[in-house]
Scaffold this motif. Structure first.
Motif, PDB file in Angstrom:
ATOM      1  N   LYS A 252      38.836  75.137  72.862  1.00  0.00           N
ATOM      2  CA  LYS A 252      39.705  73.990  72.471  1.00  0.00           C
ATOM      3  C   LYS A 252      40.039  72.872  73.520  1.00  0.00           C
ATOM      4  CE  LYS A 252      39.108  75.763  68.341  1.00  0.00           C
ATOM      5  NZ  LYS A 252      40.426  76.498  67.465  1.00  0.00           N
ATOM      6  N   GLU A 253      40.156  73.425  74.620  1.00  0.00           N
ATOM      7  CA  GLU A 253      40.756  72.558  75.793  1.00  0.00           C
ATOM      8  C   GLU A 253      39.452  71.360  76.036  1.00  0.00           C
ATOM      9  OE1 GLU A 253      43.393  72.128  77.267  1.00  0.00           O
ATOM     10  OE2 GLU A 253      44.273  73.521  75.600  1.00  0.00           O
ATOM     11  N   PHE A 254      38.283  71.932  76.213  1.00  0.00           N
ATOM     12  CA  PHE A 254      37.074  70.995  76.374  1.00  0.00           C
ATOM     13  C   PHE A 254      37.220  69.990  75.442  1.00  0.00           C
ATOM     14  CE2 PHE A 254      32.816  69.578  75.870  1.00  0.00           C
ATOM     15  CZ  PHE A 254      32.396  69.393  77.040  1.00  0.00           C
ATOM     16  N   ILE A 255      37.103  70.297  74.034  1.00  0.00           N
ATOM     17  CA  ILE A 255      37.421  69.265  73.060  1.00  0.00           C
ATOM     18  C   ILE A 255      38.494  68.266  73.302  1.00  0.00           C
ATOM     19  CG2 ILE A 255      37.520  68.748  70.348  1.00  0.00           C
ATOM     20  CD1 ILE A 255      36.245  71.388  70.190  1.00  0.00           C
ATOM     21  N   LYS A 256      39.354  68.609  73.737  1.00  0.00           N
ATOM     22  CA  LYS A 256      40.681  67.889  73.820  1.00  0.00           C
ATOM     23  C   LYS A 256      40.624  67.152  74.979  1.00  0.00           C
ATOM     24  CE  LYS A 256      44.083  71.286  71.942  1.00  0.00           C
ATOM     25  NZ  LYS A 256      45.044  72.324  72.331  1.00  0.00           N
ATOM     26  N   VAL A 257      40.008  67.517  76.274  1.00  0.00           N
ATOM     27  CA  VAL A 257      39.827  66.821  77.431  1.00  0.00           C
ATOM     28  C   VAL A 257      38.816  65.522  77.349  1.00  0.00           C
ATOM     29  CG1 VAL A 257      39.037  66.981  79.795  1.00  0.00           C
ATOM     30  CG2 VAL A 257      40.461  68.828  79.091  1.00  0.00           C
ATOM     31  N   MET A 258      37.815  66.214  76.413  1.00  0.00           N
ATOM     32  CA  MET A 258      36.847  64.980  76.486  1.00  0.00           C
ATOM     33  C   MET A 258      37.288  63.879  75.412  1.00  0.00           C
ATOM     34  SD  MET A 258      34.384  65.758  78.549  1.00  0.00           S
ATOM     35  CE  MET A 258      33.903  66.851  79.769  1.00  0.00           C
ATOM     36  N   GLY A 259      37.716  64.456  74.302  1.00  0.00           N
ATOM     37  CA  GLY A 259      38.513  63.378  73.502  1.00  0.00           C
ATOM     38  C   GLY A 259      39.264  62.516  74.365  1.00  0.00           C
ATOM     39  N   ALA A 260      40.228  63.039  74.997  1.00  0.00           N
ATOM     40  CA  ALA A 260      41.259  62.251  75.796  1.00  0.00           C
ATOM     41  C   ALA A 260      40.599  61.199  76.725  1.00  0.00           C
ATOM     42  CB  ALA A 260      42.017  63.257  76.767  1.00  0.00           C
ATOM     43  N   ILE A 261      39.586  61.644  77.313  1.00  0.00           N
ATOM     44  CA  ILE A 261      38.566  60.699  78.211  1.00  0.00           C
ATOM     45  C   ILE A 261      38.046  59.496  77.502  1.00  0.00           C
ATOM     46  CG2 ILE A 261      36.777  60.464  79.584  1.00  0.00           C
ATOM     47  CD1 ILE A 261      36.912  63.147  80.610  1.00  0.00           C
ATOM     48  N   ILE A 262      37.445  59.584  76.123  1.00  0.00           N
ATOM     49  CA  ILE A 262      37.171  58.515  75.558  1.00  0.00           C
ATOM     50  C   ILE A 262      38.143  57.842  74.855  1.00  0.00           C
ATOM     51  CG2 ILE A 262      36.172  58.196  73.200  1.00  0.00           C
ATOM     52  CD1 ILE A 262      34.129  60.721  73.601  1.00  0.00           C
ATOM     53  N   VAL A 263      39.439  58.666  74.425  1.00  0.00           N
ATOM     54  CA  VAL A 263      40.573  57.493  74.224  1.00  0.00           C
ATOM     55  C   VAL A 263      41.200  56.623  75.362  1.00  0.00           C
ATOM     56  CG1 VAL A 263      42.870  57.745  73.363  1.00  0.00           C
ATOM     57  CG2 VAL A 263      41.125  59.168  72.126  1.00  0.00           C
ATOM     58  N   VAL A 264      41.214  57.337  76.442  1.00  0.00           N
ATOM     59  CA  VAL A 264      41.783  56.463  77.556  1.00  0.00           C
ATOM     60  C   VAL A 264      40.902  55.371  77.798  1.00  0.00           C
ATOM     61  CG1 VAL A 264      42.509  56.464  79.890  1.00  0.00           C
ATOM     62  CG2 VAL A 264      43.099  58.626  78.109  1.00  0.00           C
ATOM     63  N   GLN A 265      39.547  55.747  77.939  1.00  0.00           N
ATOM     64  CA  GLN A 265      38.583  54.545  78.211  1.00  0.00           C
ATOM     65  C   GLN A 265      38.542  53.449  77.430  1.00  0.00           C
ATOM     66  OE1 GLN A 265      36.656  54.802  80.699  1.00  0.00           O
ATOM     67  NE2 GLN A 265      35.723  52.623  80.217  1.00  0.00           N
TER      68      GLN A 265
END
Length: 312
Positions: A252-265
């Motif tokens: 689940k950490e992978f989904i959270k981290v990659m999702g966070a990168i897109i949101v911050v971008q």
């Protein structure tokens, strides 16, 4: 399967023992010198050797072995000599240690593949940019943000990949094996070449330039394209198989981290301003960026299919 007594073993030369070593299952009444000898001979034929013991007489072999497994109920001397202490005195724990060791190794390979792909692309486009009339395709702040993704967040995401039973079916790694193998370099070079080619086309072709409302929007879109392409490539490096979502529910950490990168971008295009040389993009422009970034997945799937059917 072969069994020897200590006396029979000591009558054999080293070369004779090496010839049958892989078939030996039992050495009865083994002496401490027999244990050290078996470890030494295993290493001389380039095997990675593990030794399990609990007594003082096991210590020399535990120390000599590549990995010494000392039993938790054993002597303090044995525990000091070994690298790993099996606290529950259960041989199954050794298998678990191997599984998690192989998991860490595979996760390191995934991270290296992810990291090098971004590095190769960033260096290539920064070197080629001035020759095609784009002096700074990626600014210093862009590079810093990309490095944050590459070194920090990606390490968290890929380091949390689950331990898979299939790792136990892999052949043992040679002690002389390089950590960056042919498949890894192939992945890096192919995806790096693809992302570099996509970058050049996006930056120079009027077809892409005219899709955006201004020069600022076009360069903001390229910055976002670079980052989101890296996110999609993160899914690619998780597995050499065709199902890039395999085991995703266990990380689940992978989904959270990659999702966070897109949101911050996305947020950077609103609040980045002069610091990140960003401007807001329209919804249509975001669809273009995400669509082009997503091409990273089918390109790598084609590589995997070719690699699987032709080179293996």
């Amino acid at each position: 399967d072969l069994a020897f007594t200590s006396e029979e073993l000591n009558k054999m030369s080293d070369e004779e023992v090496k010839a049958v070593l892989k078939d030996i299952r039992v050495i009865a009444r083994a002496l401490p010198t027999d244990k050290s000898r078996m470890v030494r001979l295993s290493q001389e034929i380039n095997l990675v050797c593990g030794m399990t013991g609990d007594g003082v007489n096991d210590s020399p072999a535990l120390k000599r072995a590549d990995v010494g497994f000392a039993m938790g109920s054993g002597t303090e001397v044995a525990k000091e000599a070994g690298e790993i202490v099996i606290l529950d005195d259960n041989f199954n724990s050794i298998a678990k240690a191997i599984l998690f060791g192989r998991t860490i190794y595979n996760n390191i390979i995934k991270f290296i593949c992810f990291q090098l792909t971004i590095n190769v692309t960033a260096v290539a486009i920064s070197a080629i940019g001035p020759f095609i009339g784009v002096d700074h395709p990626l600014s210093i702040t862009h590079i810093l943000w990309i490095n944050l993704i590459m070194d920090g967040l990606a390490a968290l995401a890929l380091g949390s990949e689950p331990a898979l039973e299939k790792y136990m079916e892999e052949k043992p790694k040679s002690r002389t094996e390089k950590i960056v193998q042919r498949v890894t370099m192939e992945r890096v070079l192919i995806m790096g070449t693809w992302l570099t080619a996509l970058s050049i086309a996006f930056l120079k072709l009027p077809f892409f330039i005219n899709m955006f409302s201004s020069q600022e929007a076009h360069m903001t879109a390229y910055f976002s394209l670079f980052v989101i392409s890296a996110v999609f490539n993160g899914f690619n490096v998780r597995s050499e198989g065709l199902n890039i979502f395999s085991g995703l529910n266990e990380n689940k950490e992978f989904i959270k981290v990659m999702g966070a990168i897109i949101v911050v971008q996305i947020l950077l295009t609103f609040i980045g301003g002069d610091m990140f040389s960003c401007t807001q993009l329209t919804l249509n422009e975001w669809f273009i960026v995400i669509g082009l970034s997503a091409l990273t997945i089918p390109v790598d799937l084609i590589r995997k299919i070719i690699n699987k059917n032709i080179f293996k």
